[in-house]
Design an enzyme around this catalytic site. Sequence first.
Site, PDB file in Angstrom:
ATOM      1  N   SER A  63       0.662  -1.164  -0.074  1.00  0.00           N
ATOM      2  CA  SER A  63      -0.138   0.037  -0.122  1.00  0.00           C
ATOM      3  C   SER A  63       0.874   1.291   0.031  1.00  0.00           C
ATOM      4  CB  SER A  63      -0.846   0.113   1.164  1.00  0.00           C
ATOM      5  OG  SER A  63      -1.550  -1.244   1.298  1.00  0.00           O
TER       6      SER A  63
HETATM    7  N1  SAH Z   1      -0.429  -5.284   4.026  1.00  0.00           N
HETATM    8  C1  SAH Z   1       0.204  -5.627   2.723  1.00  0.00           C
HETATM    9  C2  SAH Z   1      -0.232  -5.027   1.614  1.00  0.00           C
HETATM   10  C3  SAH Z   1      -1.391  -6.136   1.222  1.00  0.00           C
HETATM   11  S1  SAH Z   1      -1.906  -6.402  -0.247  1.00  0.00           S
HETATM   12  C4  SAH Z   1       1.528  -4.683   2.904  1.00  0.00           C
HETATM   13  O1  SAH Z   1       1.690  -3.997   3.778  1.00  0.00           O
HETATM   14  O2  SAH Z   1       2.277  -5.128   1.836  1.00  0.00           O
HETATM   15  C5  SAH Z   1      -3.269  -7.401   0.003  1.00  0.00           C
HETATM   16  C6  SAH Z   1      -2.766  -8.838   0.363  1.00  0.00           C
HETATM   17  O3  SAH Z   1      -3.949  -9.661   0.797  1.00  0.00           O
HETATM   18  C7  SAH Z   1      -2.240  -9.721  -0.715  1.00  0.00           C
HETATM   19  O4  SAH Z   1      -0.910 -10.070  -0.549  1.00  0.00           O
HETATM   20  C8  SAH Z   1      -2.998 -10.828  -0.684  1.00  0.00           C
HETATM   21  O5  SAH Z   1      -2.696 -11.992  -1.280  1.00  0.00           O
HETATM   22  C9  SAH Z   1      -3.633 -10.871   0.606  1.00  0.00           C
HETATM   23  N2  SAH Z   1      -5.281 -11.413   0.934  1.00  0.00           N
HETATM   24  C10 SAH Z   1      -5.965 -11.579  -0.208  1.00  0.00           C
HETATM   25  N3  SAH Z   1      -7.191 -12.200   0.529  1.00  0.00           N
HETATM   26  C11 SAH Z   1      -6.947 -12.799   1.526  1.00  0.00           C
HETATM   27  C12 SAH Z   1      -7.107 -13.616   2.425  1.00  0.00           C
HETATM   28  N4  SAH Z   1      -8.662 -14.213   2.435  1.00  0.00           N
HETATM   29  N5  SAH Z   1      -6.166 -14.308   3.452  1.00  0.00           N
HETATM   30  C13 SAH Z   1      -5.211 -13.696   3.617  1.00  0.00           C
HETATM   31  N6  SAH Z   1      -4.520 -13.084   2.814  1.00  0.00           N
HETATM   32  C14 SAH Z   1      -5.460 -12.450   1.528  1.00  0.00           C
END
Ligand code: SAH
Length: 214
Positions: A63
């Site tokens: 993000s």
């Molecule tokens: N917090 C992260 C940004 C995340 S992007 C950072 O600081 O870099 C969103 C993430 O959520 C992705 O890696 C995606 O694979 C994950 N994601 C999506 N659905 C999910 C679920 N049901 N359980 C766990 N992770 C999930």
Amino acid sequence: MAIDPKRIREKMVQEQIAARGINDQQVLRAMRSVPRHLFVDEALQAQGYEDHPLPIGHGQTISQPYIVALMSSILDVKPGMKILEIGTGSGYQAAVLAEMGADVFTVERVKPLYLKARKLFSELRYHYIKTKLDDGTTGWPEKSPFDRILVTAGGPEIPQPLVEQLTDPGMLVIPVGDTKRHQKLIKLTLINGDIKKEDMGSVAFVDLVGKFGW
Ligand code: SAH
């Protein structure tokens, strides 16, 4: 990096975060210290402190710094709080919450991202961040309850298991929207059994994929 990351971080905090009204010193301090450029691929490190999200592979993103700061300040973190993050991604948000003194649990569903984040946590000595490879829409029941739950991907609704894994009082912050990539950031607070929901503004997150997601 040719340029001094510490100085660029200070500039990021001043120009992108403090200038936009986030004055939570605990958040600013954490974002001054976490080496964000190490959470992206080497080819993107020079852009690591820019004012936008960056790709981390597998269709996912780290993000924008401001969004990380915004969510971290909404969460109103007190040292020692147990926080569950859904969507480890690069691990950056988890590291920021850990720097703020929280006891962080983070769940990721994409295996290569999970493995990469674990390796980085160990290299950067964030040994105390607990990680899990799973569908986070069902939470982490064995470790519940959590003082705070933060979802960093956008789903069509608030997953009920997450609400059930909050302490009372407790807070859940999650992007929710019925169209993909456009959500409202919802702050759900639980106090004495009562649930209150507040709209904290528009955001654009990648999809929350799972049993209680897309
Ligand atoms: N917090 C992260 C940004 C995340 S992007 C950072 O600081 O870099 C969103 C993430 O959520 C992705 O890696 C995606 O694979 C994950 N994601 C999506 N659905 C999910 C679920 N049901 N359980 C766990 N992770 C999930």
